[in-house]
Enzyme design. Structure first.
Site, mmCIF file in Angstrom:
data_model
loop_
_atom_site.group_PDB
_atom_site.id
_atom_site.type_symbol
_atom_site.label_atom_id
_atom_site.label_comp_id
_atom_site.label_asym_id
_atom_site.label_seq_id
_atom_site.Cartn_x
_atom_site.Cartn_y
_atom_site.Cartn_z
ATOM 1 N N ARG A 120 0.828 -1.554 -0.259
ATOM 2 C CA ARG A 120 0.140 -0.097 -0.005
ATOM 3 C C ARG A 120 0.891 1.128 -0.031
ATOM 4 O O ARG A 120 0.351 2.058 0.768
ATOM 5 C CB ARG A 120 -0.777 -0.055 0.894
ATOM 6 N N LYS A 142 4.622 12.384 -10.953
ATOM 7 C CA LYS A 142 3.342 11.228 -11.795
ATOM 8 C C LYS A 142 3.782 9.967 -11.895
ATOM 9 O O LYS A 142 5.638 9.759 -12.166
ATOM 10 C CB LYS A 142 3.177 11.951 -12.995
ATOM 11 N N GLU A 184 11.942 19.882 -23.593
ATOM 12 C CA GLU A 184 11.194 19.739 -22.394
ATOM 13 C C GLU A 184 11.404 20.525 -21.506
ATOM 14 O O GLU A 184 11.107 21.726 -20.713
ATOM 15 C CB GLU A 184 10.964 18.686 -21.265
ATOM 16 N N LYS A 226 9.440 23.683 -12.399
ATOM 17 C CA LYS A 226 8.168 22.537 -12.148
ATOM 18 C C LYS A 226 7.932 22.281 -10.536
ATOM 19 O O LYS A 226 7.135 21.987 -10.152
ATOM 20 C CB LYS A 226 9.105 21.063 -12.805
ATOM 21 N N GLU A 236 -3.129 17.859 -10.450
ATOM 22 C CA GLU A 236 -3.611 18.601 -11.648
ATOM 23 C C GLU A 236 -5.255 19.092 -11.838
ATOM 24 O O GLU A 236 -5.515 18.528 -12.577
ATOM 25 C CB GLU A 236 -3.188 17.779 -12.573
ATOM 26 N N ARG A 241 -0.978 22.916 -13.304
ATOM 27 C CA ARG A 241 -0.403 21.764 -13.567
ATOM 28 C C ARG A 241 -0.305 21.569 -15.361
ATOM 29 O O ARG A 241 0.719 20.925 -15.542
ATOM 30 C CB ARG A 241 -0.684 20.773 -13.071
ATOM 31 N N ASN A 245 1.730 20.305 -19.624
ATOM 32 C CA ASN A 245 1.497 19.477 -20.681
ATOM 33 C C ASN A 245 1.579 20.477 -22.406
ATOM 34 O O ASN A 245 1.190 20.013 -23.395
ATOM 35 C CB ASN A 245 -0.136 19.237 -20.794
ATOM 36 N N HIS A 248 2.228 19.073 -25.497
ATOM 37 C CA HIS A 248 1.932 17.840 -25.454
ATOM 38 C C HIS A 248 0.906 16.572 -26.175
ATOM 39 O O HIS A 248 0.295 15.867 -26.566
ATOM 40 C CB HIS A 248 1.569 17.442 -23.781
ATOM 41 N N HIS A 252 1.099 14.123 -28.630
ATOM 42 C CA HIS A 252 0.818 12.964 -28.298
ATOM 43 C C HIS A 252 -0.021 12.581 -29.959
ATOM 44 O O HIS A 252 0.174 10.893 -30.304
ATOM 45 C CB HIS A 252 -0.423 13.022 -27.520
ATOM 46 N N HIS A 266 8.950 10.572 -27.663
ATOM 47 C CA HIS A 266 8.625 11.640 -26.459
ATOM 48 C C HIS A 266 8.860 13.146 -27.029
ATOM 49 O O HIS A 266 8.202 14.315 -27.419
ATOM 50 C CB HIS A 266 8.001 11.598 -25.671
HETATM 51 N N1 GLY Z 1 4.991 15.963 -17.095
HETATM 52 C C1 GLY Z 1 3.942 16.210 -16.583
HETATM 53 C C2 GLY Z 1 3.470 17.107 -15.322
HETATM 54 O O1 GLY Z 1 4.687 15.951 -14.609
HETATM 55 O O2 GLY Z 1 2.792 17.403 -14.808
#
Ligand code: GLY
Length: 368
Positions: A120, A142, A184, A226, A236, A241, A245, A248, A252, A266
């Site tokens: 857990r 993430k 990035e 960040k 998010e 947040r 993106n 993206h 994508h 990517h």
């Molecule tokens: N790569 C996008 C984020 O971490 O929110």
């Protein structure tokens, strides 16, 4: 050493940045070891860094057990998750232990998710070895694996207990991966820091050529941005947040069209996606054309894709928009887009018409 805090209350942690850090990490890791064997999960590509890390840990009296997985996106799978969690259980990992993720985004995402569910939830530490992982995926919690339905669709928010960034490891990263990670870096300038974008225009080439000062500066500035955004909107939910993106959604679609393969990495998809997001913003009358031109020119000058042709995409707007509908950011049947009023002025727009996007993309194929 540069230390950047990520302020998340009880889940707060530090990002430590220093050239040569992996070979000196033992003393920093010692408080996390609790006198027990620490598991390090890594992949075949980073064996030299693994050896340096284990040697340093041994010098600090920390026993370690390495789990070395195959490199590549296919490792972010249910099968590898099962094998990894079984292995960690066999090693007797406890909730209070910290598993070390040493590698790029694949290893970080897999280990982050595995430790989010192991007993857990147990601890983990990120030691990212690609530029993309150093400036983006290792920070912010993430974690995910891929599923039949798409990339990163099975995952959890699970913050690491520490992030150790050694810019020196970039010396052994291939130029294409370095450039893809650099996209990035540029992203942070385009989101809300026009001064940093100007810095990228002036220093991006030096960074890519290996200038240690430029690398250290760009990494620190990127993770500071960040950390600030993640601290404001960890899960998010407020839209803040989502700014991370930028590029993206278009990217994508391009990655999906190329089968999420080596044809378009990517970061390369993100680069072309950012140029398209700026181009679309111009087409909508939101952004000055000169800003979009600057974005495309900088990406082109650093050898990154900056339009559909340079990304190797011949598909129609309709086809590309169809890929976007599988995006996990779909919200009640609509797709929010990151658009820009200018460099450093990105915002989330929930009113974009997909027909307009498709028509814009079709126009991108028309030769100038
Ligand atoms: N790569 C996008 C984020 O971490 O929110």
């Amino acid at each position: 050493m540069t230390i950047v805090p990520v302020a998340l209350g009880a889940r707060s942690y530090d990002i430590r940045i220093e050239a040569g850090l992996i070979a000196r990490a033992g003393d920093i890791l010692a408080p996390f070891s609790r006198g027990r064997t620490m598991a390090i999960v890594s992949d075949e590509n980073v064996r030299p860094h693994l050896a340096a890390l284990q040697a340093s840990m041994e010098m600090s009296g920390i026993a370690s057990e390495a789990i070395v997985l195959p490199p590549g996106e296919a490792t972010k799978s249910w099968a590898q998750l099962e094998a990894l969690t079984d292995r960690l259980l066999d090693l007797g990992i406890e909730r209070g232990d910290h598993v070390i993720a040493l590698g790029g985004g694949v290893i970080g995402d897999l280990v982050g998710f595995a430790t989010s569910i192991l007993k857990r939830g147990c601890g983990f530490i990120q030691i990212p070895t690609t530029l993309l992982a150093q400036v983006d995926s290792s920070v912010g919690g993430k974690t995910a694996i891929n599923s039949r339905a798409g990339k990163n669709l099975i995952g959890a928010f699970h913050q690491p207990a520490m992030v150790l960034i050694d810019p020196q490891v970039l010396d052994t990263l291939g130029p294409r991966d370095l450039r893809a990670g650099y996209a990035e870096v540029v992203k942070y300038g385009l989101i809300d820091d026009p001064e940093f974008f100007a810095w990228c225009e002036a220093n991006g080439a030096a960074l890519l050529a290996g200038d240690p000062a430029a690398r250290a500066y760009a990494i620190a500035r990127s993770v500071t941005a960040k950390a600030r955004i993640v601290a404001e909107d960890e899960r998010e939910t407020t839209g803040k947040r989502a700014l991370l993106n930028l590029g993206h959604t278009f990217g994508h679609a391009l990655e999906a069209e190329t089968g999420f393969s080596d044809k378009l990495l990517h970061g390369e998809g993100v680069a072309a996606g950012m140029a398209l997001a700026f181009g679309f913003s111009v087409a909508q009358g939101i952004c000055p054309g000169a800003d979009a031109d600057r974005v495309a020119a900088h990406l082109r000058d650093t050898g990154l894709p900056h339009d559909l042709a340079s990304a190797g995409i011949a598909a129609s707007g309709e086809t590309l928009v169809a890929h976007m509908l599988h995006d996990k950011k779909m919200d009640a049947g609509t797709l929010p887009f990151l658009l820009a009023r200018g460099i450093g002025q990105s915002y989330l727009d929930k009113t974009v018409s997909l027909d307009d996007v498709a028509a814009f993309l079709d126009r991108q194929h028309v030769p100038a």
